[in-house]
Write a protein that holds these residues in place. Structure first.
Motif, PDB file in Angstrom:
ATOM      1  N   ASP A   6       0.711  -1.183  -0.132  1.00 44.20           N
ATOM      2  CA  ASP A   6      -0.005   0.019   0.112  1.00 44.20           C
ATOM      3  C   ASP A   6       1.018   1.271  -0.092  1.00 44.20           C
ATOM      4  OD1 ASP A   6      -1.415   2.284   1.234  1.00 44.20           O
ATOM      5  OD2 ASP A   6      -3.084   0.816   1.225  1.00 44.20           O
ATOM      6  N   ASP A   7       0.755   1.923  -1.100  1.00 43.45           N
ATOM      7  CA  ASP A   7       1.610   3.267  -1.142  1.00 43.45           C
ATOM      8  C   ASP A   7       1.337   4.266  -0.187  1.00 43.45           C
ATOM      9  OD1 ASP A   7       3.286   2.073  -3.505  1.00 43.45           O
ATOM     10  OD2 ASP A   7       1.716   3.153  -4.842  1.00 43.45           O
ATOM     11  N   GLU A   8       0.224   4.382   0.015  1.00 40.88           N
ATOM     12  CA  GLU A   8      -0.082   5.419   0.888  1.00 40.88           C
ATOM     13  C   GLU A   8       0.236   5.019   2.616  1.00 40.88           C
ATOM     14  OE1 GLU A   8      -3.907   7.488   1.073  1.00 40.88           O
ATOM     15  OE2 GLU A   8      -4.200   6.766  -0.766  1.00 40.88           O
ATOM     16  N   VAL A   9       0.288   3.812   2.796  1.00 41.10           N
ATOM     17  CA  VAL A   9       0.766   3.551   4.114  1.00 41.10           C
ATOM     18  C   VAL A   9       2.325   3.645   4.257  1.00 41.10           C
ATOM     19  CG1 VAL A   9       0.898   1.487   5.848  1.00 41.10           C
ATOM     20  CG2 VAL A   9      -1.247   2.004   4.804  1.00 41.10           C
ATOM     21  N   ARG A  10       2.983   3.079   3.047  1.00 39.89           N
ATOM     22  CA  ARG A  10       4.514   3.223   2.806  1.00 39.89           C
ATOM     23  C   ARG A  10       4.818   4.763   2.961  1.00 39.89           C
ATOM     24  NH1 ARG A  10       4.802   0.104  -0.860  1.00 39.89           N
ATOM     25  NH2 ARG A  10       4.771   1.206  -2.557  1.00 39.89           N
ATOM     26  N   GLN A  11       4.049   5.580   2.518  1.00 41.90           N
ATOM     27  CA  GLN A  11       4.220   7.157   2.527  1.00 41.90           C
ATOM     28  C   GLN A  11       4.283   7.505   4.106  1.00 41.90           C
ATOM     29  OE1 GLN A  11       5.722   9.236   0.294  1.00 41.90           O
ATOM     30  NE2 GLN A  11       5.818   7.435  -0.876  1.00 41.90           N
ATOM     31  N   VAL A  12       3.375   6.869   4.765  1.00 40.42           N
ATOM     32  CA  VAL A  12       3.348   7.256   6.302  1.00 40.42           C
ATOM     33  C   VAL A  12       4.583   6.987   6.840  1.00 40.42           C
ATOM     34  CG1 VAL A  12       2.180   6.802   8.364  1.00 40.42           C
ATOM     35  CG2 VAL A  12       0.920   7.360   6.430  1.00 40.42           C
ATOM     36  N   ARG A  13       5.011   5.799   6.536  1.00 41.10           N
ATOM     37  CA  ARG A  13       6.144   5.315   7.347  1.00 41.10           C
ATOM     38  C   ARG A  13       7.453   6.442   6.596  1.00 41.10           C
ATOM     39  NH1 ARG A  13       7.769  -0.510   8.040  1.00 41.10           N
ATOM     40  NH2 ARG A  13       7.926   0.422  10.251  1.00 41.10           N
ATOM     41  N   ILE A  14       7.382   6.538   5.375  1.00 37.49           N
ATOM     42  CA  ILE A  14       8.574   7.340   4.928  1.00 37.49           C
ATOM     43  C   ILE A  14       8.661   8.747   5.788  1.00 37.49           C
ATOM     44  CG2 ILE A  14       9.227   8.825   2.892  1.00 37.49           C
ATOM     45  CD1 ILE A  14       8.484   6.195   1.224  1.00 37.49           C
ATOM     46  N   GLN A  15       7.478   9.268   6.029  1.00 37.73           N
ATOM     47  CA  GLN A  15       7.197  10.542   6.625  1.00 37.73           C
ATOM     48  C   GLN A  15       7.816  10.648   8.027  1.00 37.73           C
ATOM     49  OE1 GLN A  15       6.695  13.613   5.165  1.00 37.73           O
ATOM     50  NE2 GLN A  15       6.736  12.299   3.323  1.00 37.73           N
ATOM     51  N   ARG A  16       7.307   9.356   8.568  1.00 36.87           N
ATOM     52  CA  ARG A  16       8.083   9.204   9.939  1.00 36.87           C
ATOM     53  C   ARG A  16       9.691   9.214   9.844  1.00 36.87           C
ATOM     54  NH1 ARG A  16       8.278   3.409  12.402  1.00 36.87           N
ATOM     55  NH2 ARG A  16       9.868   3.297  10.681  1.00 36.87           N
ATOM     56  N   ASP A  17       9.994   8.576   9.002  1.00 29.12           N
ATOM     57  CA  ASP A  17      11.647   8.609   8.770  1.00 29.12           C
ATOM     58  C   ASP A  17      12.035   9.865   8.689  1.00 29.12           C
ATOM     59  OD1 ASP A  17      11.414   5.822   9.630  1.00 29.12           O
ATOM     60  OD2 ASP A  17      11.460   5.325   7.297  1.00 29.12           O
ATOM     61  N   LYS A  18      11.422  10.696   7.850  1.00 28.40           N
ATOM     62  CA  LYS A  18      12.035  11.991   7.262  1.00 28.40           C
ATOM     63  C   LYS A  18      11.921  12.977   8.624  1.00 28.40           C
ATOM     64  CE  LYS A  18      10.878  12.070   2.352  1.00 28.40           C
ATOM     65  NZ  LYS A  18      10.327  12.820   1.256  1.00 28.40           N
ATOM     66  N   HIS A  19      10.866  12.687   9.447  1.00 27.83           N
ATOM     67  CA  HIS A  19      10.747  13.606  10.549  1.00 27.83           C
ATOM     68  C   HIS A  19      11.658  13.334  11.524  1.00 27.83           C
ATOM     69  CE1 HIS A  19       8.639  16.148  13.413  1.00 27.83           C
ATOM     70  NE2 HIS A  19       9.022  15.002  14.361  1.00 27.83           N
ATOM     71  N   LEU A  20      12.007  12.079  11.879  1.00 21.19           N
ATOM     72  CA  LEU A  20      13.182  11.654  12.729  1.00 21.19           C
ATOM     73  C   LEU A  20      14.635  12.158  12.018  1.00 21.19           C
ATOM     74  CD1 LEU A  20      12.060   8.225  13.950  1.00 21.19           C
ATOM     75  CD2 LEU A  20      12.508  10.276  15.370  1.00 21.19           C
ATOM     76  N   GLY A  21      14.637  12.019  10.781  1.00 17.24           N
ATOM     77  CA  GLY A  21      15.968  12.220  10.216  1.00 17.24           C
ATOM     78  C   GLY A  21      16.134  13.890  10.443  1.00 17.24           C
ATOM     79  N   SER A  22      15.278  14.552  10.072  1.00 15.96           N
ATOM     80  CA  SER A  22      15.468  15.950  10.254  1.00 15.96           C
ATOM     81  C   SER A  22      15.597  16.456  11.677  1.00 15.96           C
ATOM     82  CB  SER A  22      14.114  16.812   9.900  1.00 15.96           C
ATOM     83  OG  SER A  22      14.008  16.433   8.404  1.00 15.96           O
ATOM     84  N   ARG A  23      14.943  15.863  12.634  1.00 11.52           N
ATOM     85  CA  ARG A  23      15.127  16.296  14.031  1.00 11.52           C
ATOM     86  C   ARG A  23      16.632  15.778  14.377  1.00 11.52           C
ATOM     87  NH1 ARG A  23      10.498  14.659  17.528  1.00 11.52           N
ATOM     88  NH2 ARG A  23      11.281  12.462  17.617  1.00 11.52           N
ATOM     89  N   THR A  24      17.064  14.574  13.961  1.00  8.49           N
ATOM     90  CA  THR A  24      18.383  13.946  14.416  1.00  8.49           C
ATOM     91  C   THR A  24      19.441  14.738  13.591  1.00  8.49           C
ATOM     92  OG1 THR A  24      17.522  11.667  14.742  1.00  8.49           O
ATOM     93  CG2 THR A  24      19.919  11.761  14.308  1.00  8.49           C
TER      94      THR A  24
END
Length: 225
Positions: free
Chosen positions: A119-137
């Motif tokens: 499911d591309d939309e669920v995968r995008q949710v996970r990608i956004q989580r990773d991007k948010h964590l990455g930016s903060r880190t």
């Protein structure tokens, strides 16, 4: 995503459906979950479900988004740990927060991981989580470098990607794949690896005999999820 209801009653019903969906998805998995079961769990009629969600898929995406947001909220970190001047202690608090949150959501995270494969939309949710964590880190590493605490040779974007991926993958192995680890040992070891990777050991990373002995004594144990 489905539009939010305007009335307070509608918002409460929608929230109940999300919670019921999470319960049913955890119990039955995504493919076996039925809208009738979700409606029954939420104590609403089958037809009422469609006032709030177009499909089982749209409800699941909402569940996934809320769970992923909870994982990265770090809401349980005490203010004294979040604002401490010791960077290693901040790393330790963040690692403990993430692993603890993942443990509490392990059953639904297992389903989210499965659905994200197709499911591309669920995968995008996970990608956004990773991007948010990455930016903060990345921002945290930049501050450490500016303060002269982290190795200036480190590329912050590469380091954020590598270290964030390490913790996320470790959590999956721990709580989904069923590898045997001890939670406190995991927090401590991930913190040591993270601090060493940034060059923080020369700037205050503790290597006390007490810490070393207590770390070695902890036997591995399986945490049920």
């Amino acid at each position: 995503m489905d539009s939010a209801p305007r009335s307070a009653k509608g918002r409460r019903t929608r929230a109940r459906l999300i919670e019921a969906g999470k319960t049913v998805f955890e119990r039955d998995g995504f493919l076996q979950a039925r809208i009738s079961d979700i409606a029954a769990e939420a104590s609403v009629s089958h037809g009422s479900f469609y006032h709030y969600f177009d499909s089982k898929e749209s409800l699941f995406r909402e569940v996934a988004e809320q769970v992923e947001a909870q994982l990265i909220s770090m809401a349980d970190i005490p203010p004294d740990a979040e604002h401490t001047s010791d960077p290693v202690e901040r790393i330790r608090a963040a690692n403990r927060s993430y692993l603890t949150a993942y443990k509490s959501e392990a059953r639904i995270m297992r389903v989210i991981e499965e659905v994200s494969r197709y499911d591309d939309e669920v995968r995008q949710v996970r990608i956004q989580r990773d991007k948010h964590l990455g930016s903060r880190t990345e921002a945290s590493i930049m501050r450490l470098q500016a303060d002269g605490l982290a190795d200036p040779r480190i590329d912050t974007s590469y380091a954020a990607e590598a270290l964030g991926g390490m913790v996320a993958r470790f959590a999956e192995n721990f709580f989904i794949a069923g590898h045997k680890f001890d939670l406190e040992m995991a927090v401590e070891q991930l913190t040591i690896i993270w601090a060493n990777a940034l060059g923080l050991t020369q700037n205050g990373m503790a290597h006390s005999p007490e810490t070393a002995k207590s770390t070695r004594r902890v036997p591995p144990a399986t945490f049920s999820s």
